[in-house]
Scaffold this motif. Structure first.
Motif, PDB file in Angstrom:
ATOM      1  N   ILE A 118       0.880  -1.185   0.000  1.00 43.45           N
ATOM      2  CA  ILE A 118       0.000   0.000   0.000  1.00 43.45           C
ATOM      3  C   ILE A 118       0.910   1.226   0.000  1.00 43.45           C
ATOM      4  N   HIS A 119       0.608   2.173  -0.869  1.00 38.97           N
ATOM      5  CA  HIS A 119       1.407   3.395  -0.976  1.00 38.97           C
ATOM      6  C   HIS A 119       0.446   4.576  -0.942  1.00 38.97           C
ATOM      7  N   VAL A 120       0.647   5.484  -0.008  1.00 39.04           N
ATOM      8  CA  VAL A 120      -0.258   6.623   0.140  1.00 39.04           C
ATOM      9  C   VAL A 120       0.559   7.915   0.251  1.00 39.04           C
ATOM     10  N   HIS A 121       0.015   9.000  -0.303  1.00 40.00           N
ATOM     11  CA  HIS A 121       0.722  10.277  -0.337  1.00 40.00           C
ATOM     12  C   HIS A 121       0.151  11.326   0.606  1.00 40.00           C
ATOM     13  N   ASP A 122      -1.059  11.172   1.047  1.00 34.35           N
ATOM     14  CA  ASP A 122      -1.750  12.271   1.707  1.00 34.35           C
ATOM     15  C   ASP A 122      -2.236  11.897   3.106  1.00 34.35           C
ATOM     16  N   PRO A 123      -2.155  12.838   4.054  1.00 36.00           N
ATOM     17  CA  PRO A 123      -2.671  12.563   5.397  1.00 36.00           C
ATOM     18  C   PRO A 123      -4.170  12.238   5.400  1.00 36.00           C
ATOM     19  N   LEU A 124      -4.904  12.803   4.446  1.00 37.80           N
ATOM     20  CA  LEU A 124      -6.342  12.528   4.391  1.00 37.80           C
ATOM     21  C   LEU A 124      -6.636  11.071   4.074  1.00 37.80           C
ATOM     22  N   LEU A 125      -5.727  10.416   3.343  1.00 36.12           N
ATOM     23  CA  LEU A 125      -5.944   9.022   2.977  1.00 36.12           C
ATOM     24  C   LEU A 125      -5.147   8.057   3.849  1.00 36.12           C
ATOM     25  N   LEU A 126      -4.337   8.586   4.756  1.00 31.37           N
ATOM     26  CA  LEU A 126      -3.549   7.731   5.638  1.00 31.37           C
ATOM     27  C   LEU A 126      -4.423   6.869   6.558  1.00 31.37           C
ATOM     28  N   PRO A 127      -5.518   7.363   7.121  1.00 34.09           N
ATOM     29  CA  PRO A 127      -6.366   6.473   7.933  1.00 34.09           C
ATOM     30  C   PRO A 127      -6.917   5.289   7.123  1.00 34.09           C
ATOM     31  N   LEU A 128      -7.312   5.540   5.883  1.00 35.42           N
ATOM     32  CA  LEU A 128      -7.797   4.470   5.013  1.00 35.42           C
ATOM     33  C   LEU A 128      -6.671   3.468   4.744  1.00 35.42           C
ATOM     34  N   ALA A 129      -5.485   3.965   4.462  1.00 37.59           N
ATOM     35  CA  ALA A 129      -4.342   3.087   4.214  1.00 37.59           C
ATOM     36  C   ALA A 129      -4.015   2.255   5.452  1.00 37.59           C
ATOM     37  N   GLY A 130      -4.107   2.870   6.625  1.00 37.92           N
ATOM     38  CA  GLY A 130      -3.866   2.137   7.865  1.00 37.92           C
ATOM     39  C   GLY A 130      -4.882   1.030   8.070  1.00 37.92           C
ATOM     40  N   LEU A 131      -6.129   1.318   7.760  1.00 40.91           N
ATOM     41  CA  LEU A 131      -7.176   0.300   7.860  1.00 40.91           C
ATOM     42  C   LEU A 131      -6.913  -0.847   6.889  1.00 40.91           C
ATOM     43  N   LEU A 132      -6.494  -0.520   5.673  1.00 42.41           N
ATOM     44  CA  LEU A 132      -6.154  -1.555   4.691  1.00 42.41           C
ATOM     45  C   LEU A 132      -4.987  -2.407   5.177  1.00 42.41           C
ATOM     46  N   LYS A 133      -4.011  -1.757   5.799  1.00 34.23           N
ATOM     47  CA  LYS A 133      -2.865  -2.489   6.331  1.00 34.23           C
ATOM     48  C   LYS A 133      -3.315  -3.526   7.356  1.00 34.23           C
ATOM     49  N   ILE A 134      -4.235  -3.129   8.226  1.00 28.43           N
ATOM     50  CA  ILE A 134      -4.754  -4.045   9.244  1.00 28.43           C
ATOM     51  C   ILE A 134      -5.599  -5.150   8.613  1.00 28.43           C
ATOM     52  N   LEU A 135      -6.517  -4.766   7.733  1.00 25.67           N
ATOM     53  CA  LEU A 135      -7.422  -5.735   7.112  1.00 25.67           C
ATOM     54  C   LEU A 135      -6.694  -6.782   6.275  1.00 25.67           C
ATOM     55  N   TYR A 136      -5.708  -6.320   5.487  1.00 28.11           N
ATOM     56  CA  TYR A 136      -5.071  -7.208   4.519  1.00 28.11           C
ATOM     57  C   TYR A 136      -3.656  -7.631   4.899  1.00 28.11           C
ATOM     58  N   LYS A 137      -3.162  -7.108   6.039  1.00 27.25           N
ATOM     59  CA  LYS A 137      -1.818  -7.458   6.513  1.00 27.25           C
ATOM     60  C   LYS A 137      -0.753  -7.228   5.429  1.00 27.25           C
ATOM     61  N   LYS A 138      -0.772  -6.030   4.884  1.00 24.37           N
ATOM     62  CA  LYS A 138       0.179  -5.648   3.837  1.00 24.37           C
ATOM     63  C   LYS A 138       1.028  -4.477   4.331  1.00 24.37           C
ATOM     64  N   PRO A 139       2.262  -4.361   3.841  1.00 27.71           N
ATOM     65  CA  PRO A 139       3.103  -3.232   4.242  1.00 27.71           C
ATOM     66  C   PRO A 139       2.576  -1.915   3.682  1.00 27.71           C
ATOM     67  N   LEU A 140       2.825  -0.846   4.434  1.00 30.41           N
ATOM     68  CA  LEU A 140       2.329   0.479   4.079  1.00 30.41           C
ATOM     69  C   LEU A 140       3.497   1.443   3.937  1.00 30.41           C
ATOM     70  N   ILE A 141       3.514   2.160   2.815  1.00 28.80           N
ATOM     71  CA  ILE A 141       4.497   3.222   2.581  1.00 28.80           C
ATOM     72  C   ILE A 141       3.732   4.542   2.589  1.00 28.80           C
ATOM     73  N   TYR A 142       4.208   5.478   3.411  1.00 33.81           N
ATOM     74  CA  TYR A 142       3.614   6.818   3.464  1.00 33.81           C
ATOM     75  C   TYR A 142       4.645   7.790   2.925  1.00 33.81           C
ATOM     76  N   ASP A 143       4.328   8.432   1.815  1.00 39.80           N
ATOM     77  CA  ASP A 143       5.246   9.336   1.144  1.00 39.80           C
ATOM     78  C   ASP A 143       4.558  10.678   0.945  1.00 39.80           C
ATOM     79  N   ALA A 144       4.507  11.468   2.006  1.00 42.59           N
ATOM     80  CA  ALA A 144       3.861  12.776   1.927  1.00 42.59           C
ATOM     81  C   ALA A 144       4.739  13.735   1.129  1.00 42.59           C
ATOM     82  N   HIS A 145       4.153  14.420   0.170  1.00 42.48           N
ATOM     83  CA  HIS A 145       4.898  15.346  -0.675  1.00 42.48           C
ATOM     84  C   HIS A 145       5.005  16.736  -0.064  1.00 42.48           C
ATOM     85  N   GLU A 146       4.203  17.012   0.912  1.00 47.35           N
ATOM     86  CA  GLU A 146       4.268  18.296   1.589  1.00 47.35           C
ATOM     87  C   GLU A 146       3.812  18.116   3.030  1.00 47.35           C
ATOM     88  N   ILE A 147       4.097  19.120   3.849  1.00 49.17           N
ATOM     89  CA  ILE A 147       3.644  19.077   5.239  1.00 49.17           C
ATOM     90  C   ILE A 147       2.244  19.676   5.260  1.00 49.17           C
TER      91      ILE A 147
END
Length: 155
Positions: free
Chosen positions: A97-126
């Motif tokens: 799972i690869h996510v760029h935005d804080p708004l989608l990070l909660p969804l990515a975290g949920l996917l990580k838990i549900l599917y037991k997959k690694p998560l990469i968070y690459d925010a392009h800005e603060i």
């Protein structure tokens, strides 16, 4: 479609990908490395095709009609996007799972838990700096704290 490495990357993006130049560069690099990219976009404008397919790259725009710069009111549309994506997520096969935005990070975290997959968070800005004019300082502190907690526990 299978890539050279056999790894499928699920990208979550907070825009419709017209394309987003920074994301495009990342995707091109990963494709060169042999990954298959499945890009899922939160599309609030609903002007581009719902899906596009290329060699080792697919785009799926999840149309959630809204407007930009709604502030707190955008949360309703964000949650609507989350629900639409979660419904289709059961049909998607991915390895990372690869996510760029804080708004989608909660969804990515949920996917990580549900599917037991690694998560990469690459925010392009603060995010709190980017949105500093939109929210008061207390809301920004809460957003920053939530982002830090999500990074600590999910990434």
């Amino acid at each position: 479609m299978q890539s050279i490495t056999g790894k499928k990357v699920l990208f979550l993006l907070n825009n419709e990908y017209r394309p987003d130049a920074r994301v495009k560069k990342e995707i091109e690099g990963l494709i060169k490395a042999g990954f298959y990219i499945q890009l899922f976009c939160w599309d609030i404008r609903c002007q581009l095709p719902k899906s596009e397919n290329y060699n080792n790259f697919s785009i799926r725009r999840i149309q959630t009609p809204s407007k930009k710069q709604l502030g707190y009111k955008q949360l309703f549309y964000l949650l609507k996007f989350y629900l639409k994506f979660l419904i289709i997520s059961f049909k998607i096969k991915f390895d990372i799972i690869h996510v760029h935005d804080p708004l989608l990070l909660p969804l990515a975290g949920l996917l990580k838990i549900l599917y037991k997959k690694p998560l990469i968070y690459d925010a392009h800005e603060i995010y709190v700096f980017m949105e500093a004019k939109k929210f008061n300082k207390w809301v920004l502190k809460i957003i920053q704290h939530i982002e830090c907690l999500l990074i600590k526990y999910f990434v």
